[in-house]
Design a protein around this motif. Structure first.
Motif, PDB file in Angstrom:
ATOM      1  N   PRO A 131       0.855  -1.186   0.000  1.00 32.15           N
ATOM      2  CA  PRO A 131       0.000   0.000   0.000  1.00 32.15           C
ATOM      3  C   PRO A 131       0.894   1.239   0.000  1.00 32.15           C
ATOM      4  O   PRO A 131       2.046   1.166   0.445  1.00 32.15           O
ATOM      5  CB  PRO A 131      -0.738  -0.072   1.342  1.00 32.15           C
ATOM      6  CG  PRO A 131      -0.477  -1.430   1.887  1.00 32.15           C
ATOM      7  CD  PRO A 131       0.753  -1.956   1.248  1.00 32.15           C
ATOM      8  N   GLU A 132       0.393   2.367  -0.456  1.00 32.82           N
ATOM      9  CA  GLU A 132       1.176   3.595  -0.354  1.00 32.82           C
ATOM     10  C   GLU A 132       1.456   3.893   1.131  1.00 32.82           C
ATOM     11  O   GLU A 132       0.549   3.808   1.962  1.00 32.82           O
ATOM     12  CB  GLU A 132       0.388   4.775  -0.932  1.00 32.82           C
ATOM     13  CG  GLU A 132       1.138   6.082  -0.745  1.00 32.82           C
ATOM     14  CD  GLU A 132       0.245   7.308  -0.938  1.00 32.82           C
ATOM     15  OE1 GLU A 132       0.566   8.135  -1.790  1.00 32.82           O
ATOM     16  OE2 GLU A 132      -0.774   7.420  -0.235  1.00 32.82           O
TER      17      GLU A 132
ATOM     18  N   MET B 149      -1.562  -4.709 -14.200  1.00 37.88           N
ATOM     19  CA  MET B 149      -1.666  -4.588 -12.747  1.00 37.88           C
ATOM     20  C   MET B 149      -3.150  -4.591 -12.350  1.00 37.88           C
ATOM     21  O   MET B 149      -3.938  -3.878 -12.952  1.00 37.88           O
ATOM     22  CB  MET B 149      -1.007  -3.270 -12.343  1.00 37.88           C
ATOM     23  CG  MET B 149      -1.125  -2.932 -10.898  1.00 37.88           C
ATOM     24  SD  MET B 149      -0.412  -1.295 -10.585  1.00 37.88           S
ATOM     25  CE  MET B 149       1.261  -1.717 -10.174  1.00 37.88           C
TER      26      MET B 149
ATOM     27  N   ASN C 255       4.119   7.015  -5.909  1.00 37.86           N
ATOM     28  CA  ASN C 255       2.697   7.169  -6.196  1.00 37.86           C
ATOM     29  C   ASN C 255       2.436   8.545  -6.807  1.00 37.86           C
ATOM     30  O   ASN C 255       2.547   9.561  -6.133  1.00 37.86           O
ATOM     31  CB  ASN C 255       1.891   7.002  -4.895  1.00 37.86           C
ATOM     32  CG  ASN C 255       0.383   7.117  -5.124  1.00 37.86           C
ATOM     33  OD1 ASN C 255      -0.065   7.512  -6.206  1.00 37.86           O
ATOM     34  ND2 ASN C 255      -0.394   6.774  -4.115  1.00 37.86           N
TER      35      ASN C 255
ATOM     36  N   ASP D 157      -9.281  -1.698 -14.878  1.00 36.63           N
ATOM     37  CA  ASP D 157     -10.329  -2.577 -15.420  1.00 36.63           C
ATOM     38  C   ASP D 157      -9.840  -3.930 -15.915  1.00 36.63           C
ATOM     39  O   ASP D 157     -10.482  -4.541 -16.769  1.00 36.63           O
ATOM     40  CB  ASP D 157     -11.115  -1.880 -16.543  1.00 36.63           C
ATOM     41  CG  ASP D 157     -12.020  -0.782 -16.011  1.00 36.63           C
ATOM     42  OD1 ASP D 157     -12.143  -0.679 -14.771  1.00 36.63           O
ATOM     43  OD2 ASP D 157     -12.578  -0.027 -16.822  1.00 36.63           O
TER      44      ASP D 157
ATOM     45  N   HIS E 157      -2.199   4.064 -14.825  1.00 32.86           N
ATOM     46  CA  HIS E 157      -3.612   3.823 -14.523  1.00 32.86           C
ATOM     47  C   HIS E 157      -4.390   4.625 -15.559  1.00 32.86           C
ATOM     48  O   HIS E 157      -4.297   5.856 -15.594  1.00 32.86           O
ATOM     49  CB  HIS E 157      -3.918   4.268 -13.083  1.00 32.86           C
ATOM     50  CG  HIS E 157      -5.366   4.146 -12.723  1.00 32.86           C
ATOM     51  ND1 HIS E 157      -5.889   4.664 -11.569  1.00 32.86           N
ATOM     52  CD2 HIS E 157      -6.404   3.553 -13.368  1.00 32.86           C
ATOM     53  CE1 HIS E 157      -7.195   4.408 -11.521  1.00 32.86           C
ATOM     54  NE2 HIS E 157      -7.517   3.738 -12.605  1.00 32.86           N
TER      55      HIS E 157
ATOM     56  N   GLN F 203       5.592   1.131  -2.141  1.00 35.49           N
ATOM     57  CA  GLN F 203       5.151   2.399  -2.744  1.00 35.49           C
ATOM     58  C   GLN F 203       5.241   3.570  -1.760  1.00 35.49           C
ATOM     59  O   GLN F 203       4.704   3.519  -0.651  1.00 35.49           O
ATOM     60  CB  GLN F 203       3.728   2.304  -3.282  1.00 35.49           C
ATOM     61  CG  GLN F 203       3.445   3.509  -4.193  1.00 35.49           C
ATOM     62  CD  GLN F 203       2.019   3.620  -4.664  1.00 35.49           C
ATOM     63  OE1 GLN F 203       1.100   3.645  -3.850  1.00 35.49           O
ATOM     64  NE2 GLN F 203       1.817   3.684  -5.970  1.00 35.49           N
TER      65      GLN F 203
ATOM     66  N   ARG G   9      -6.975   6.090 -16.183  1.00 37.34           N
ATOM     67  CA  ARG G   9      -8.040   7.052 -15.875  1.00 37.34           C
ATOM     68  C   ARG G   9      -7.375   8.380 -15.600  1.00 37.34           C
ATOM     69  O   ARG G   9      -6.200   8.422 -15.252  1.00 37.34           O
ATOM     70  CB  ARG G   9      -8.835   6.630 -14.628  1.00 37.34           C
ATOM     71  CG  ARG G   9      -9.721   5.443 -14.833  1.00 37.34           C
ATOM     72  CD  ARG G   9     -10.645   5.170 -13.631  1.00 37.34           C
ATOM     73  NE  ARG G   9     -11.526   4.062 -13.948  1.00 37.34           N
ATOM     74  CZ  ARG G   9     -11.186   2.771 -13.823  1.00 37.34           C
ATOM     75  NH1 ARG G   9     -10.003   2.445 -13.347  1.00 37.34           N
ATOM     76  NH2 ARG G   9     -12.033   1.826 -14.169  1.00 37.34           N
TER      77      ARG G   9
HETATM   78  C1  LIG Z   1      -8.920   0.024  -1.882  1.00 37.51           C
HETATM   79  C2  LIG Z   1      -7.993   0.710  -2.852  1.00 37.51           C
HETATM   80  C3  LIG Z   1      -6.845   1.324  -2.386  1.00 37.51           C
HETATM   81  C4  LIG Z   1      -5.959   1.934  -3.283  1.00 37.51           C
HETATM   82  N1  LIG Z   1      -4.780   2.451  -2.824  1.00 37.51           N
HETATM   83  C5  LIG Z   1      -3.835   2.881  -3.713  1.00 37.51           C
HETATM   84  C6  LIG Z   1      -2.518   3.204  -3.298  1.00 37.51           C
HETATM   85  O1  LIG Z   1      -2.144   3.063  -2.128  1.00 37.51           O
HETATM   86  N2  LIG Z   1      -1.634   3.647  -4.244  1.00 37.51           N
HETATM   87  C7  LIG Z   1      -1.973   3.763  -5.570  1.00 37.51           C
HETATM   88  O2  LIG Z   1      -1.130   4.148  -6.391  1.00 37.51           O
HETATM   89  N3  LIG Z   1      -3.219   3.436  -5.985  1.00 37.51           N
HETATM   90  C8  LIG Z   1      -4.129   2.975  -5.100  1.00 37.51           C
HETATM   91  N4  LIG Z   1      -5.358   2.551  -5.547  1.00 37.51           N
HETATM   92  C9  LIG Z   1      -5.625   2.562  -7.009  1.00 37.51           C
HETATM   93  C10 LIG Z   1      -5.283   1.197  -7.609  1.00 37.51           C
HETATM   94  O3  LIG Z   1      -3.925   0.847  -7.424  1.00 37.51           O
HETATM   95  C11 LIG Z   1      -5.606   1.157  -9.107  1.00 37.51           C
HETATM   96  O4  LIG Z   1      -4.847   2.146  -9.753  1.00 37.51           O
HETATM   97  C12 LIG Z   1      -7.090   1.410  -9.424  1.00 37.51           C
HETATM   98  O5  LIG Z   1      -7.938   0.761  -8.508  1.00 37.51           O
HETATM   99  C13 LIG Z   1      -7.424   0.942 -10.841  1.00 37.51           C
HETATM  100  O6  LIG Z   1      -7.177  -0.437 -10.975  1.00 37.51           O
HETATM  101  P1  LIG Z   1      -8.407  -1.502 -11.068  1.00 37.51           P
HETATM  102  O7  LIG Z   1      -9.276  -1.044 -12.182  1.00 37.51           O
HETATM  103  O8  LIG Z   1      -7.734  -2.825 -11.280  1.00 37.51           O
HETATM  104  O9  LIG Z   1      -9.136  -1.421  -9.750  1.00 37.51           O
HETATM  105  C14 LIG Z   1      -6.257   1.964  -4.666  1.00 37.51           C
HETATM  106  C15 LIG Z   1      -7.440   1.355  -5.124  1.00 37.51           C
HETATM  107  C16 LIG Z   1      -8.295   0.722  -4.239  1.00 37.51           C
HETATM  108  C17 LIG Z   1      -9.533   0.041  -4.764  1.00 37.51           C
END
Ligand SMILES: Cc1cc2nc3c(=O)[nH]c(=O)nc-3n(C[C@H](O)[C@H](O)[C@H](O)COP(=O)(O)O)c2cc1C
Length: 378
Positions: free
Chosen positions: A50-51, A257, A122, A237, A195, A94, A197
């Motif tokens: 986690p970050e 990822m 991050n 996604d 990412h 991270q 988005r």
């Molecule tokens: C519960 C949760 C916590 C997240 N925490 C972080 C984080 O600590 N650092 C980060 O770069 N992105 C974080 N994200 C974003 C995800 O790493 C990822 O970029 C985003 O959910 C899109 O991926 P997905 O479509 O597979 O969910 C978090 C997402 C979720 C759902």
């Protein structure tokens, strides 16, 4: 001739392989040690922590549990971060930062005893705890600072520890290409996660995967011009192995990822998802008890698992072997649990739960095997 003077040694076998694989995304709270070990067991090639904000890890005391091998970074009796030697070769830590000196100090804290394989900046989280003071996605609008932080992280990390960055797309494609070019030209990163988005997009809005191919091509072009190899990791996604081929074809990446797919069920890294109620959640709890995971985190992560179907992920696939009524009961009991024993009862597990030594040994064996063979998704 490309100038390679500032590059870390390329062929160090301890550098993680970003070029091919499925990776567990950084997730605050969710990406604690049990989730990461389960993800590795089920086939993730690399796992992100986690970050952790730079100032949080600064000033922590590093403690090693001689019985379990658990490494904890503790401040004021609170666990800020924990990891285990078994995941070391696959673990990317991270950092959240808006200050090069603090980012460097955070990197020194986690690399001083060689606890992680890589460190990641991050540059994508839009949540207030991260954007505070210019961190996370706010770095996208201060690219010079972003690049200075990467340089500070590269200078602080030992040569065999990778530096990477995770960004979001900018609203304009032109600005995105300029940003990735500036980042790659720092000659600091071993991979770039995108990412797909923009900062203001909600997680429910479909990721803009169609924009990635041009970004990938540009990164590869600039990397080639500067004598580097910088794989792009696609994020957004991808919920399961069955999404991989389609996204690879669309975007041109070979690494992906996954975040929410793994939050719902860390076995999403293999072809057939394991049943949450009878397999994933009980294993999660065994790890948690074994490593004395903070109870609040254990309860939170268990209640985020998708017990019934993949509905929360836009699918309809039934993943549980238990009837729906029982699953509802389990979830209700979990959310009322006040300690690990209550959680075990909720999951219909005997108390005390069995040791996780055997689970750790299985992860170790799996990763050792992976080191000799091509990676699972190559
Ligand atoms: C519960 C949760 C916590 C997240 N925490 C972080 C984080 O600590 N650092 C980060 O770069 N992105 C974080 N994200 C974003 C995800 O790493 C990822 O970029 C985003 O959910 C899109 O991926 P997905 O479509 O597979 O969910 C978090 C997402 C979720 C759902």
């Amino acid at each position: 001739m490309p100038d390679t003077s500032s590059l870390p040694p390329a062929a160090d076998p301890r550098m993680p392989n970003f070029r091919h694989g499925l990776f567990l995304a950084p997730m605050v709270r969710i990406g604690s040690l049990p989730t990461r070990l389960l993800a590795l067991e089920y086939g993730a090639d690399l796992v992100w922590s986690p970050e952790v904000v730079d100032r949080a890890i600064m000033g922590t005391e590093r403690r090693v549990n001689p019985k379990t091998g658990l490494v904890e970074f503790i401040k004021e009796d609170k666990q800020i971060f924990s990891c285990h030697p078994v995941e070391r070769s696959r673990l990317i830590y991270q950092v959240g930062s808006a200050t090069p000196e603090h980012a460097a100090e955070a990197v020194r804290m986690v690399t001083a005893h060689d606890d992680v394989a890589g460190v990641d900046l991050n540059c994508g989280c839009p949540k207030p705890f991260s954007t505070l003071g210019g961190m996370g996605a706010n770095l996208l609008s201060t690219p010079d600072l972003l690049c200075d932080i990467l340089r500070a992280m590269r200078a602080a990390a030992p040569p065999h520890v990778s530096v990477t960055a995770k960004i979001r797309l900018l609203p304009s494609q032109e600005d995105t290409l300029a940003l990735v070019e500036q980042i790659v030209r720092t000659r600091t990163i071993r991979a770039l996660t995108v990412h797909c988005r923009t900062k203001n997009m909600r997680p429910r809005e479909p990721a803009l995967l169609h924009r990635l191919r041009e970004v990938v091509d540009h990164v590869h072009k600039v990397a080639a011009e500067t004598g580097q190899d910088v794989p792009v990791v696609c994020n957004g996604d991808c919920f399961s192995v069955s999404d991989v081929e389609r996204i690879q074809e669309l975007t041109g990446v070979s690494s992906l990822m996954l975040a929410r797919g793994a939050e719902a069920n860390p076995s999403c890294f293999r072809e057939e998802r394991a049943c949450v109620a009878t397999e994933v959640a009980p294993k999660w709890l065994r790890y948690a008890v074994h490593f004395d995971n903070p109870f609040g985190n254990t309860k939170y992560c268990l209640t985020q698992l998708a017990f019934n179907t993949t509905a929360s992920l836009g699918g309809t696939e039934r993943v549980s072997k238990l009837p729906k009524r029982e699953l509802v009961e389990i979830r209700a009991a979990l959310s009322q649990g006040r300690n690990d024993e209550d959680l075990a009862k909720a999951l219909r597990q005997a108390w005390p739960v069995s040791s996780a030594d055997e689970l750790v040994a299985a992860v170790q064996a799996k990763l050792a095997q992976g080191e000799k063979q091509p990676m699972a998704h190559e």
